[in-house]
Enzyme design. Structure first.
Site, mmCIF file in Angstrom:
data_model
loop_
_atom_site.group_PDB
_atom_site.id
_atom_site.type_symbol
_atom_site.label_atom_id
_atom_site.label_comp_id
_atom_site.label_asym_id
_atom_site.label_seq_id
_atom_site.Cartn_x
_atom_site.Cartn_y
_atom_site.Cartn_z
ATOM 1 N N THR A 136 0.036 1.864 -0.964
ATOM 2 C CA THR A 136 -0.366 2.113 -2.339
ATOM 3 C C THR A 136 -1.850 2.446 -2.439
ATOM 4 O OG1 THR A 136 -0.674 0.991 -4.459
ATOM 5 C CG2 THR A 136 -0.646 -0.408 -2.543
ATOM 6 N N ASP A 137 -2.220 3.135 -3.511
ATOM 7 C CA ASP A 137 -3.649 3.420 -3.726
ATOM 8 C C ASP A 137 -4.420 2.161 -4.120
ATOM 9 O OD1 ASP A 137 -2.657 3.083 -6.304
ATOM 10 O OD2 ASP A 137 -3.449 4.970 -7.097
ATOM 11 N N GLU A 138 -3.694 1.089 -4.505
ATOM 12 C CA GLU A 138 -4.383 -0.122 -4.977
ATOM 13 C C GLU A 138 -5.225 -0.777 -3.891
ATOM 14 O OE1 GLU A 138 -2.250 -2.861 -7.364
ATOM 15 O OE2 GLU A 138 -1.120 -1.294 -8.383
ATOM 16 N N TYR A 185 -1.160 -8.782 -4.583
ATOM 17 C CA TYR A 185 -0.279 -7.671 -4.164
ATOM 18 C C TYR A 185 -1.050 -6.682 -3.297
ATOM 19 C CZ TYR A 185 1.900 -3.047 -4.470
ATOM 20 O OH TYR A 185 2.388 -1.804 -4.161
ATOM 21 N N SER A 186 -2.185 -6.188 -3.825
ATOM 22 C CA SER A 186 -2.897 -5.151 -3.059
ATOM 23 C C SER A 186 -3.501 -5.724 -1.785
ATOM 24 C CB SER A 186 -3.934 -4.431 -3.918
ATOM 25 O OG SER A 186 -4.790 -5.321 -4.566
ATOM 26 N N SER A 188 -2.053 -7.972 0.051
ATOM 27 C CA SER A 188 -0.947 -8.037 1.027
ATOM 28 C C SER A 188 -0.607 -6.637 1.552
ATOM 29 C CB SER A 188 0.295 -8.714 0.414
ATOM 30 O OG SER A 188 0.858 -7.897 -0.595
ATOM 31 N N LYS A 189 -0.682 -5.624 0.688
ATOM 32 C CA LYS A 189 -0.411 -4.248 1.155
ATOM 33 C C LYS A 189 -1.531 -3.796 2.099
ATOM 34 C CE LYS A 189 2.483 -1.748 0.136
ATOM 35 N NZ LYS A 189 3.854 -1.521 0.686
ATOM 36 N N ASN A 214 0.498 5.500 -8.967
ATOM 37 C CA ASN A 214 1.608 4.955 -9.771
ATOM 38 C C ASN A 214 2.759 5.946 -9.902
ATOM 39 O OD1 ASN A 214 -0.779 3.345 -10.638
ATOM 40 N ND2 ASN A 214 0.725 2.420 -12.000
HETATM 41 P P1 NAD Z 1 10.655 -2.019 -5.836
HETATM 42 O O1 NAD Z 1 10.131 -3.381 -6.148
HETATM 43 O O2 NAD Z 1 11.348 -1.246 -6.881
HETATM 44 O O3 NAD Z 1 11.675 -2.117 -4.591
HETATM 45 C C1 NAD Z 1 11.403 -2.911 -3.466
HETATM 46 C C2 NAD Z 1 12.694 -2.991 -2.637
HETATM 47 O O4 NAD Z 1 12.407 -3.776 -1.466
HETATM 48 C C3 NAD Z 1 13.847 -3.692 -3.366
HETATM 49 O O5 NAD Z 1 15.041 -2.976 -3.174
HETATM 50 C C4 NAD Z 1 13.913 -5.063 -2.696
HETATM 51 O O6 NAD Z 1 15.227 -5.615 -2.690
HETATM 52 C C5 NAD Z 1 13.441 -4.739 -1.290
HETATM 53 N N1 NAD Z 1 12.875 -5.912 -0.609
HETATM 54 C C6 NAD Z 1 11.957 -6.786 -1.098
HETATM 55 N N2 NAD Z 1 11.720 -7.751 -0.185
HETATM 56 C C7 NAD Z 1 12.477 -7.468 0.903
HETATM 57 C C8 NAD Z 1 12.653 -8.077 2.168
HETATM 58 N N3 NAD Z 1 11.995 -9.215 2.493
HETATM 59 N N4 NAD Z 1 13.496 -7.512 3.052
HETATM 60 C C9 NAD Z 1 14.186 -6.373 2.739
HETATM 61 N N5 NAD Z 1 14.073 -5.761 1.536
HETATM 62 C C10 NAD Z 1 13.224 -6.300 0.629
HETATM 63 O O7 NAD Z 1 9.417 -1.239 -5.222
HETATM 64 P P2 NAD Z 1 8.987 0.292 -5.419
HETATM 65 O O8 NAD Z 1 8.209 0.401 -6.660
HETATM 66 O O9 NAD Z 1 10.148 1.159 -5.174
HETATM 67 O O10 NAD Z 1 7.953 0.434 -4.203
HETATM 68 C C11 NAD Z 1 8.428 0.743 -2.903
HETATM 69 C C12 NAD Z 1 7.239 0.769 -1.955
HETATM 70 O O11 NAD Z 1 6.301 1.746 -2.394
HETATM 71 C C13 NAD Z 1 6.474 -0.539 -1.865
HETATM 72 O O12 NAD Z 1 6.073 -0.721 -0.528
HETATM 73 C C14 NAD Z 1 5.275 -0.326 -2.766
HETATM 74 O O13 NAD Z 1 4.176 -1.102 -2.341
HETATM 75 C C15 NAD Z 1 5.017 1.148 -2.571
HETATM 76 N N6 NAD Z 1 4.399 1.861 -3.705
HETATM 77 C C16 NAD Z 1 4.896 1.748 -4.965
HETATM 78 C C17 NAD Z 1 4.338 2.487 -6.009
HETATM 79 C C18 NAD Z 1 4.872 2.421 -7.414
HETATM 80 O O14 NAD Z 1 4.252 2.965 -8.329
HETATM 81 N N7 NAD Z 1 6.005 1.794 -7.672
HETATM 82 C C19 NAD Z 1 3.241 3.311 -5.744
HETATM 83 C C20 NAD Z 1 2.742 3.398 -4.434
HETATM 84 C C21 NAD Z 1 3.346 2.676 -3.427
HETATM 85 O O1 DAU Z 2 -0.981 2.354 -8.062
HETATM 86 C C1 DAU Z 2 0.226 2.116 -7.427
HETATM 87 C C2 DAU Z 2 0.836 0.823 -7.937
HETATM 88 O O2 DAU Z 2 1.293 1.074 -9.253
HETATM 89 C C3 DAU Z 2 1.979 0.315 -7.060
HETATM 90 O O3 DAU Z 2 1.482 -0.004 -5.787
HETATM 91 C C4 DAU Z 2 2.645 -0.909 -7.683
HETATM 92 O O4 DAU Z 2 3.755 -1.310 -6.904
HETATM 93 C C5 DAU Z 2 3.105 -0.537 -9.077
HETATM 94 O O5 DAU Z 2 3.661 -1.679 -9.710
HETATM 95 C C6 DAU Z 2 1.934 0.003 -9.908
HETATM 96 O O6 DAU Z 2 0.976 -1.045 -10.211
HETATM 97 P P1 DAU Z 2 0.336 -1.221 -11.680
HETATM 98 O O7 DAU Z 2 -0.103 -2.619 -11.820
HETATM 99 O O8 DAU Z 2 -0.631 -0.138 -11.974
HETATM 100 O O9 DAU Z 2 1.678 -0.921 -12.574
HETATM 101 P P2 DAU Z 2 2.250 -1.629 -13.901
HETATM 102 O O10 DAU Z 2 3.369 -0.778 -14.369
HETATM 103 O O11 DAU Z 2 2.479 -3.078 -13.708
HETATM 104 O O12 DAU Z 2 1.036 -1.465 -14.916
HETATM 105 C C7 DAU Z 2 0.492 -0.198 -15.248
HETATM 106 C C8 DAU Z 2 -0.694 -0.441 -16.182
HETATM 107 O O13 DAU Z 2 -0.204 -0.945 -17.431
HETATM 108 C C9 DAU Z 2 -1.672 -1.484 -15.673
HETATM 109 O O14 DAU Z 2 -2.989 -1.115 -16.045
HETATM 110 C C10 DAU Z 2 -1.278 -2.759 -16.407
HETATM 111 C C11 DAU Z 2 -0.745 -2.233 -17.739
HETATM 112 N N1 DAU Z 2 0.351 -3.043 -18.344
HETATM 113 C C12 DAU Z 2 1.441 -3.308 -17.583
HETATM 114 C C13 DAU Z 2 2.484 -4.058 -18.101
HETATM 115 C C14 DAU Z 2 3.703 -4.385 -17.256
HETATM 116 C C15 DAU Z 2 0.263 -3.440 -19.663
HETATM 117 O O15 DAU Z 2 -0.748 -3.167 -20.357
HETATM 118 N N2 DAU Z 2 1.292 -4.183 -20.172
HETATM 119 C C16 DAU Z 2 2.401 -4.514 -19.442
HETATM 120 O O16 DAU Z 2 3.308 -5.215 -19.973
#
Ligand code: NAD
Ligand code: DAU
Length: 379
Positions: A136-138, A185-186, A188-189, A214
């Site tokens: 992630t970019d975080e 979270y970030s 750990s990543k 995101n």
């Molecule tokens: P998500 O939370 O929707 O899905 C995570 C998946 O991983 C789920 O299916 C869950 O069951 C599985 N999982 C969790 N713990 C596990 C374990 N111990 N063993 C096996 N499976 C397990 O996540 P996402 O938003 O699809 O993100 C996927 C990846 O992309 C993550 O690594 C996240 O850090 C990264 N990422 C997400 C975003 C975003 O905006 N969502 C952006 C950049 C990077």
């Molecule tokens: O940048 C990549 C990341 O984007 C991924 O690595 C993460 O897995 C993904 O969850 C996401 O992280 P954010 O924290 O940016 O996403 P989230 O949707 O939780 O929040 C987006 C923005 O909105 C953030 O500034 C927090 C704000 N927010 C979020 C929620 C859930 C609110 O203001 N209210 C809310 O209820």
């Protein structure tokens, strides 16, 4: 004999399910194995349309189960791993950091070590193998919202790839930036990214890391901003905007991320890092207003009727101010480009959630958790 056997971890989650679908459909000669623990974030109903394809197999497993993963890699003769499984929600990491360290750090290490033992036991060793880690970019931390002289953000700027876009500051996340994670979270990543690079440098494992901004689109768990707010607007529930809603995020349509992963898996350079993002910065409050307008229009409600749902709440602790990713390297070296403008992608996304209310209802009621037992227990 399939050309390649690829293990995708976390394939029942949001991004993982889009990637699994794309790989299964685009590469019928590959065998795609989806390994997922099915935590609260895993939903096999995301993959209904491809679950019976002959080149697809689902395995319920925890990435921390080192012996189980090693046995699976051996029995399936896995050539490539695309690792997405993770705990992914920042707010949950603030409440329960241990689970994030376990899955994201120890789970990634377990997968790396299993891949190392299996691949090093083969006569060809790492030849033709690939461990691709999705990050992630975080991990880069937070950028400042800056105002270049006399100009209020957003202001127009040009990336080194030649892309013109609006920005909320002069700095960007680049591949060479140092890591300064702020949330559990970030952190750990970031730690998992370091382990992946260490396995390349120490053991010669062919690794790649990408850091994406995101994502938004269908099948995102409704704890994240966009699906949570679409659902709340529909049901006329309050929209909890953290702080003043001034934080900036850089949004990419999830299918564009999946396409980038497919491209980088095949064409990316070993040991390289690629940033993935669409040069698409938005203030949270502007997205919230756009969501309200879009949902209200599609539901035939009056203009701005639901603006009063906006409810400013206590800020997220350590809330990163601005994310803005520079994906010029990926654009220039591999020719990837995002396919959708944000307004178009957001409208498509809102329509999907409104037309798939049963998906949302199944998730919010918890019924989706029975899907595995119903579909897979008799197989
Ligand atoms: P998500 O939370 O929707 O899905 C995570 C998946 O991983 C789920 O299916 C869950 O069951 C599985 N999982 C969790 N713990 C596990 C374990 N111990 N063993 C096996 N499976 C397990 O996540 P996402 O938003 O699809 O993100 C996927 C990846 O992309 C993550 O690594 C996240 O850090 C990264 N990422 C997400 C975003 C975003 O905006 N969502 C952006 C950049 C990077
Ligand atoms: O940048 C990549 C990341 O984007 C991924 O690595 C993460 O897995 C993904 O969850 C996401 O992280 P954010 O924290 O940016 O996403 P989230 O949707 O939780 O929040 C987006 C923005 O909105 C953030 O500034 C927090 C704000 N927010 C979020 C929620 C859930 C609110 O203001 N209210 C809310 O209820």
């Amino acid at each position: 004999m399939p050309a390649k056997t690829i293990l995708i971890t976390g394939g029942a989650g949001f991004i993982g399910s889009h990637l699994v679908r794309l790989m299964v459909n685009n590469h019928p000669d590959y065998r795609i194995i989806n390994l997922d623990k099915l935590t609260y974030a895993g939903n096999l109903a995301n993959l209904k349309d491809i679950e019976n394809k002959p080149n697809y197999r689902f395995v319920r497993m925890d990435i921390c189960d080192f012996e189980g993963v090693l046995e699976l890699l051996r029995s399936e003769k896995v050539d490539g791993i695309i690792h997405l499984a993770a705990e992914s929600h920042v707010d949950r990491s603030i409440k329960d950091p241990f689970t994030f360290a376990r899955t994201n750090v120890l789970g990634t290490l377990s997968l790396l070590q299993a891949a190392r033992l299996y691949w090093e036991s083969l006569p060809e060793k790492y030849e033709g193998k690939r461990f691709y880690h999705i990050s992630t970019d975080e991990v880069y931390g937070s950028l400042r919202l800056t105002h270049p002289e006399g100009i209020e953000p957003p202001f127009s700027t040009t990336a080194s790839s030649g892309t013109h876009h609006l920005a909320y500051g002069e700095e960007f996340f680049r591949e060479e930036n140092k890591y300064t994670p702020h949330s559990p979270y970030s952190a750990s990543k970031a730690s998992s990214d370091h382990f992946v690079r260490a396995f390349h440098d120490t053991y010669g494992m062919p690794t790649i890391v990408t850091n994406c901004s995101n994502n938004y689109g269908p099948y995102q768990f409704p704890e994240k901003l966009i699906p949570l707010f679409i659902n709340n607007i529909r049901h006329r529930k309050p929209l909890p905007v953290y702080g003043r809603g001034e934080n900036v995020r850089d949004w990419l349509y999830v299918e564009d991320h999946a396409r980038a992963i497919d491209l980088i898996f095949h064409k990316g350079e070993i040991a390289e890092t690629y940033n993935i993002g669409g040069f698409n910065e938005w203030k949270n409050i502007d997205i919230v207003r756009l969501l309200i307008r879009t949902v209200d229009r599609l539901l035939g409600r009056g203009e701005d009727e639901d603006m009063n749902l906006i409810s400013y709440v206590t800020d997220r602790p350590g809330h990163d101010e601005r994310y803005a990713i520079d994906s010029s390297k990926l654009q220039k070296e591999l020719g990837w480009e995002p396919s959708l403008q944000f307004e178009e992608g957001l409208e498509k996304t809102v329509r999907w959630y409104l037309e798939n209310q049963d998906w949302l209802d199944n998730v919010t009621s918890g019924d989706y958790m029975n899907y595995y037992e119903q579909m897979y227990s008799q197989r």
